[in-house]
Design a protein around this motif. Sequence first.
Motif, PDB file in Angstrom:
ATOM      1  N   UNK A   1      59.054  38.483  53.944  1.00 20.09           N
ATOM      2  CA  UNK A   1      59.240  38.118  55.352  1.00 20.09           C
ATOM      3  C   UNK A   1      58.542  39.108  56.277  1.00 20.09           C
ATOM      4  N   UNK A   2      57.599  39.866  55.721  1.00 23.65           N
ATOM      5  CA  UNK A   2      56.804  40.778  56.532  1.00 23.65           C
ATOM      6  C   UNK A   2      55.842  39.968  57.388  1.00 23.65           C
TER       7      UNK A   2
ATOM      8  N   UNK B   1      47.116  40.167  50.436  1.00 21.86           N
ATOM      9  CA  UNK B   1      47.568  40.836  51.659  1.00 21.86           C
ATOM     10  C   UNK B   1      48.978  41.382  51.439  1.00 21.86           C
ATOM     11  N   UNK B   2      49.367  42.297  52.296  1.00 16.97           N
ATOM     12  CA  UNK B   2      50.706  42.880  52.207  1.00 16.97           C
ATOM     13  C   UNK B   2      51.646  42.306  53.262  1.00 16.97           C
ATOM     14  N   UNK B   3      51.154  41.372  54.076  1.00 13.71           N
ATOM     15  CA  UNK B   3      52.009  40.771  55.097  1.00 13.71           C
ATOM     16  C   UNK B   3      51.819  39.259  55.100  1.00 13.71           C
ATOM     17  N   UNK B   4      52.656  38.581  55.879  1.00 13.56           N
ATOM     18  CA  UNK B   4      52.638  37.131  55.934  1.00 13.56           C
ATOM     19  C   UNK B   4      53.800  36.538  55.155  1.00 13.56           C
ATOM     20  N   UNK B   5      54.475  35.542  55.757  1.00 13.99           N
ATOM     21  CA  UNK B   5      55.644  34.929  55.127  1.00 13.99           C
ATOM     22  C   UNK B   5      55.267  34.247  53.807  1.00 13.99           C
TER      23      UNK B   5
ATOM     24  N   UNK C   1      49.688  32.750  61.680  1.00 18.10           N
ATOM     25  CA  UNK C   1      50.467  31.528  61.746  1.00 18.10           C
ATOM     26  C   UNK C   1      50.879  31.130  60.333  1.00 18.10           C
ATOM     27  N   UNK C   2      52.117  30.731  60.200  1.00 16.28           N
ATOM     28  CA  UNK C   2      52.628  30.296  58.902  1.00 16.28           C
ATOM     29  C   UNK C   2      52.916  28.802  58.933  1.00 16.28           C
ATOM     30  N   UNK C   3      52.641  28.137  57.823  1.00 15.63           N
ATOM     31  CA  UNK C   3      53.028  26.741  57.665  1.00 15.63           C
ATOM     32  C   UNK C   3      54.351  26.698  56.920  1.00 15.63           C
TER      33      UNK C   3
ATOM     34  N   UNK D   1      54.338  30.935  64.792  1.00 19.18           N
ATOM     35  CA  UNK D   1      53.653  32.186  65.084  1.00 19.18           C
ATOM     36  C   UNK D   1      54.505  33.300  64.492  1.00 19.18           C
ATOM     37  N   UNK D   2      53.989  33.981  63.467  1.00 20.85           N
ATOM     38  CA  UNK D   2      54.810  34.938  62.736  1.00 20.85           C
ATOM     39  C   UNK D   2      55.274  36.102  63.598  1.00 20.85           C
ATOM     40  N   UNK D   3      54.453  36.555  64.526  1.00 20.85           N
ATOM     41  CA  UNK D   3      54.829  37.705  65.354  1.00 20.85           C
ATOM     42  C   UNK D   3      56.011  37.385  66.262  1.00 20.85           C
TER      43      UNK D   3
END
Length: 206
Positions: A85-86, A71-75, A94-96, A108-110
């Motif tokens: 940090x996209x 993927x191109x996004x997600x911490x 959701x990031x752990x 919640x990343x957003x």
Amino acid sequence: YTDEHMTLTISTLRRHNTTVYVADIQVDDPLYLKTALAHDNYGRNITQKTSSMATNHGAFFAINGDYYGARSDGFVVRNGTLYRNTKNTSASGQALIMDSEGNFSILNESQTSRQDLIDTHPLHAWSFGPALIKDGTIAVTSSSEVNQSSSSNPRTAIGQIAVGHYVCIVSDGRLTNEAGLSLLELPQEFAALGCTQAYNIDGGGS
């Protein structure tokens, strides 16, 4: 396995017509829990077998990770280094986070800025999900499967019982006599072990 800094016990169980492996890990310093990048390179679609990565880094126990490179996004934070940090702004974004003291939290990343992420002092950040248990409460239902895993599948997940005390669960699936676990069955296993946080790292579509 045991030494002066850590203890590892692996159990093989039979749950929901599936073989499930449970690793109980206790360490006296969170730095003993490390992450590695495939071929030691950060980037898109770089892959390497978990066993090879473990051998290269001298690990005696290893599980597959969140496959961030698909993927191109997600911490993405690995061993204290912020690589991405996209935000994953999807409903399942959701990031752990594992902070420098060894505590798990689920963000919640957003709703999390880059500074918010840095302020957690992350040692690691994984972006796959969803959260299975958040603050002691099971966070999924029978209808909250991610798109790629709408039924029982092989799974990899991690949870925390206390600081320095963690659980990894890996289940078989998609094999004869191995049904796999649903996203509702998986947190029930963590809850029974006393985990207050648990997160789906892989399983389903990948």
